[in-house]
Design a protein around this motif. Sequence first.
Motif, PDB file in Angstrom:
ATOM      1  N   PRO A 221       0.827  -1.203   0.000  1.00  0.00           N
ATOM      2  CA  PRO A 221       0.000   0.000   0.000  1.00  0.00           C
ATOM      3  C   PRO A 221       0.867   1.261   0.000  1.00  0.00           C
ATOM      4  O   PRO A 221       2.017   1.238   0.417  1.00  0.00           O
ATOM      5  CB  PRO A 221      -0.794  -0.104   1.304  1.00  0.00           C
ATOM      6  CG  PRO A 221       0.126  -0.861   2.217  1.00  0.00           C
ATOM      7  CD  PRO A 221       0.858  -1.841   1.337  1.00  0.00           C
ATOM      8  N   ALA A 222       0.286   2.340  -0.472  1.00  0.00           N
ATOM      9  CA  ALA A 222       0.911   3.656  -0.401  1.00  0.00           C
ATOM     10  C   ALA A 222      -0.149   4.622   0.116  1.00  0.00           C
ATOM     11  O   ALA A 222      -1.336   4.463  -0.182  1.00  0.00           O
ATOM     12  CB  ALA A 222       1.432   4.098  -1.763  1.00  0.00           C
ATOM     13  N   TRP A 223       0.297   5.592   0.881  1.00  0.00           N
ATOM     14  CA  TRP A 223      -0.625   6.482   1.589  1.00  0.00           C
ATOM     15  C   TRP A 223      -0.245   7.936   1.346  1.00  0.00           C
ATOM     16  O   TRP A 223       0.917   8.309   1.490  1.00  0.00           O
ATOM     17  CB  TRP A 223      -0.565   6.228   3.088  1.00  0.00           C
ATOM     18  CG  TRP A 223      -0.492   4.795   3.497  1.00  0.00           C
ATOM     19  CD1 TRP A 223       0.578   3.947   3.352  1.00  0.00           C
ATOM     20  CD2 TRP A 223      -1.519   4.022   4.141  1.00  0.00           C
ATOM     21  NE1 TRP A 223       0.272   2.711   3.867  1.00  0.00           N
ATOM     22  CE2 TRP A 223      -1.005   2.721   4.347  1.00  0.00           C
ATOM     23  CE3 TRP A 223      -2.818   4.327   4.561  1.00  0.00           C
ATOM     24  CZ2 TRP A 223      -1.745   1.719   4.953  1.00  0.00           C
ATOM     25  CZ3 TRP A 223      -3.555   3.332   5.164  1.00  0.00           C
ATOM     26  CH2 TRP A 223      -3.027   2.035   5.366  1.00  0.00           C
ATOM     27  N   VAL A 224      -1.221   8.745   1.012  1.00  0.00           N
ATOM     28  CA  VAL A 224      -1.029  10.191   0.994  1.00  0.00           C
ATOM     29  C   VAL A 224      -1.815  10.741   2.178  1.00  0.00           C
ATOM     30  O   VAL A 224      -3.045  10.606   2.231  1.00  0.00           O
ATOM     31  CB  VAL A 224      -1.509  10.833  -0.313  1.00  0.00           C
ATOM     32  CG1 VAL A 224      -1.295  12.342  -0.266  1.00  0.00           C
ATOM     33  CG2 VAL A 224      -0.777  10.234  -1.509  1.00  0.00           C
ATOM     34  N   VAL A 225      -1.087  11.316   3.121  1.00  0.00           N
ATOM     35  CA  VAL A 225      -1.713  11.877   4.325  1.00  0.00           C
ATOM     36  C   VAL A 225      -1.292  13.340   4.401  1.00  0.00           C
ATOM     37  O   VAL A 225      -0.127  13.647   4.631  1.00  0.00           O
ATOM     38  CB  VAL A 225      -1.268  11.135   5.599  1.00  0.00           C
ATOM     39  CG1 VAL A 225      -2.085  11.616   6.798  1.00  0.00           C
ATOM     40  CG2 VAL A 225      -1.393   9.624   5.434  1.00  0.00           C
ATOM     41  N   GLY A 226      -2.249  14.216   4.181  1.00  0.00           N
ATOM     42  CA  GLY A 226      -1.901  15.630   4.103  1.00  0.00           C
ATOM     43  C   GLY A 226      -0.997  15.862   2.900  1.00  0.00           C
ATOM     44  O   GLY A 226      -1.370  15.541   1.763  1.00  0.00           O
ATOM     45  N   ASP A 227       0.195  16.389   3.138  1.00  0.00           N
ATOM     46  CA  ASP A 227       1.139  16.665   2.053  1.00  0.00           C
ATOM     47  C   ASP A 227       2.294  15.676   2.030  1.00  0.00           C
ATOM     48  O   ASP A 227       3.328  15.936   1.417  1.00  0.00           O
ATOM     49  CB  ASP A 227       1.699  18.086   2.189  1.00  0.00           C
ATOM     50  CG  ASP A 227       0.650  19.139   1.875  1.00  0.00           C
ATOM     51  OD1 ASP A 227      -0.256  18.849   1.077  1.00  0.00           O
ATOM     52  OD2 ASP A 227       0.741  20.249   2.437  1.00  0.00           O
ATOM     53  N   ARG A 228       2.116  14.523   2.689  1.00  0.00           N
ATOM     54  CA  ARG A 228       3.201  13.558   2.776  1.00  0.00           C
ATOM     55  C   ARG A 228       2.804  12.205   2.185  1.00  0.00           C
ATOM     56  O   ARG A 228       1.634  11.830   2.207  1.00  0.00           O
ATOM     57  CB  ARG A 228       3.654  13.378   4.229  1.00  0.00           C
ATOM     58  CG  ARG A 228       4.336  14.616   4.795  1.00  0.00           C
ATOM     59  CD  ARG A 228       4.782  14.404   6.234  1.00  0.00           C
ATOM     60  NE  ARG A 228       5.481  15.580   6.744  1.00  0.00           N
ATOM     61  CZ  ARG A 228       6.786  15.735   6.695  1.00  0.00           C
ATOM     62  NH1 ARG A 228       7.556  14.787   6.178  1.00  0.00           N
ATOM     63  NH2 ARG A 228       7.358  16.836   7.174  1.00  0.00           N
ATOM     64  N   LEU A 229       3.809  11.513   1.695  1.00  0.00           N
ATOM     65  CA  LEU A 229       3.622  10.185   1.107  1.00  0.00           C
ATOM     66  C   LEU A 229       4.306   9.158   1.991  1.00  0.00           C
ATOM     67  O   LEU A 229       5.453   9.336   2.404  1.00  0.00           O
ATOM     68  CB  LEU A 229       4.227  10.149  -0.303  1.00  0.00           C
ATOM     69  CG  LEU A 229       4.228   8.799  -1.023  1.00  0.00           C
ATOM     70  CD1 LEU A 229       2.798   8.339  -1.321  1.00  0.00           C
ATOM     71  CD2 LEU A 229       5.050   8.877  -2.309  1.00  0.00           C
ATOM     72  N   TYR A 230       3.597   8.061   2.279  1.00  0.00           N
ATOM     73  CA  TYR A 230       4.135   6.958   3.067  1.00  0.00           C
ATOM     74  C   TYR A 230       3.993   5.668   2.263  1.00  0.00           C
ATOM     75  O   TYR A 230       2.984   5.477   1.572  1.00  0.00           O
ATOM     76  CB  TYR A 230       3.386   6.814   4.397  1.00  0.00           C
ATOM     77  CG  TYR A 230       3.410   8.049   5.271  1.00  0.00           C
ATOM     78  CD1 TYR A 230       4.348   8.196   6.289  1.00  0.00           C
ATOM     79  CD2 TYR A 230       2.491   9.083   5.072  1.00  0.00           C
ATOM     80  CE1 TYR A 230       4.372   9.338   7.088  1.00  0.00           C
ATOM     81  CE2 TYR A 230       2.507  10.228   5.868  1.00  0.00           C
ATOM     82  CZ  TYR A 230       3.452  10.340   6.876  1.00  0.00           C
ATOM     83  OH  TYR A 230       3.472  11.466   7.654  1.00  0.00           O
ATOM     84  N   SER A 231       4.973   4.798   2.390  1.00  0.00           N
ATOM     85  CA  SER A 231       4.951   3.540   1.636  1.00  0.00           C
ATOM     86  C   SER A 231       4.975   2.356   2.585  1.00  0.00           C
ATOM     87  O   SER A 231       5.602   2.405   3.651  1.00  0.00           O
ATOM     88  CB  SER A 231       6.170   3.465   0.703  1.00  0.00           C
ATOM     89  OG  SER A 231       6.147   4.513  -0.247  1.00  0.00           O
ATOM     90  N   GLY A 232       4.273   1.294   2.176  1.00  0.00           N
ATOM     91  CA  GLY A 232       4.275   0.064   2.953  1.00  0.00           C
ATOM     92  C   GLY A 232       3.145   0.010   3.965  1.00  0.00           C
ATOM     93  O   GLY A 232       2.408   0.972   4.173  1.00  0.00           O
ATOM     94  N   ALA A 233       3.023  -1.152   4.601  1.00  0.00           N
ATOM     95  CA  ALA A 233       1.973  -1.348   5.603  1.00  0.00           C
ATOM     96  C   ALA A 233       2.216  -0.435   6.799  1.00  0.00           C
ATOM     97  O   ALA A 233       3.343  -0.315   7.285  1.00  0.00           O
ATOM     98  CB  ALA A 233       1.946  -2.808   6.049  1.00  0.00           C
ATOM     99  N   LEU A 234       1.161   0.211   7.272  1.00  0.00           N
ATOM    100  CA  LEU A 234       1.236   1.062   8.457  1.00  0.00           C
ATOM    101  C   LEU A 234       0.359   0.466   9.548  1.00  0.00           C
ATOM    102  O   LEU A 234      -0.796   0.117   9.295  1.00  0.00           O
ATOM    103  CB  LEU A 234       0.765   2.486   8.147  1.00  0.00           C
ATOM    104  CG  LEU A 234       1.572   3.299   7.133  1.00  0.00           C
ATOM    105  CD1 LEU A 234       0.975   4.695   6.991  1.00  0.00           C
ATOM    106  CD2 LEU A 234       3.038   3.393   7.523  1.00  0.00           C
ATOM    107  N   ASP A 235       0.908   0.357  10.749  1.00  0.00           N
ATOM    108  CA  ASP A 235       0.078  -0.067  11.862  1.00  0.00           C
ATOM    109  C   ASP A 235      -0.690   1.141  12.395  1.00  0.00           C
ATOM    110  O   ASP A 235      -0.513   2.272  11.925  1.00  0.00           O
ATOM    111  CB  ASP A 235       0.915  -0.735  12.954  1.00  0.00           C
ATOM    112  CG  ASP A 235       2.002   0.174  13.530  1.00  0.00           C
ATOM    113  OD1 ASP A 235       1.940   1.406  13.317  1.00  0.00           O
ATOM    114  OD2 ASP A 235       2.924  -0.352  14.184  1.00  0.00           O
TER     115      ASP A 235
END
Length: 250
Positions: A221-235
């Motif tokens: 998965p990839a996540w856009v939260v606000g103005d940031r990008l996160y990659s991989g599974a997040l707990d």
Amino acid sequence: MMQALVRKPWLLAVGFVLAAMFGAGIYATAQAVAPDTIPAPERARMEKVVRDYLLEHPEILPQAMERLQQRQTAKSIADNRSAVFDPFAGAWAGNPQGDVTISVYMDYACGYCRASLPAIDKLLKTDGNVRIIYREYPILSDQSVTAARWALAAAEQDRFRVFHDAMFAQGQLDSGAIARAAQQAGLDLARARAAINSDRIEQELRGNHALARSLGISGTPAWVVGDRLYSGALDYSSLKSAVSLARRES
């Protein structure tokens, strides 16, 4: 100055680093000064100052490059805000007026996506001011593409979350699993079959892939939260921290 940078790749990298640290003003300054107007001794002195400083403080390089990458990502998100945060039909959950929106890119064949579902569910239950946008990003198999089409058809019938959860609960991704998820979601199957090959769903999938490339998303998965990008599974803890950071930065 730019000629000197081109001749010295490390100095070109430094230019980007300094831009990340001190802002775009350095570019304006560099462009305003013609390279030929800088005497060679002065240019050499400037290069030595920068080189000596970096040798003494090499730890600033990864920090500055990370900041530069974040600025570039934030700009890409801002330039494509509607495509990132406007849902396709009913492919969303949470508070439609939430102060933080999370856009998550998933593939139904992705085990890490499945592992992230409890964190999303817990966040939705504990934070009433968050909105989740689900973006179909099938990259792992042909069956992933088929499942994504059915998910978008389910979104048009306001049955997205039911289909989404049922699809991930199937485990093995195949045509039988997709059919079972569609039945469990209570879809109008004739309407869904007509929708899965429609131009609107085709455009959504193509747009998601193009946007992912623009943002530098290469996996799920990839996540856009606000103005940031996160990659991989997040707990849950990581997802909650990302939301808190987005609130502070907004």
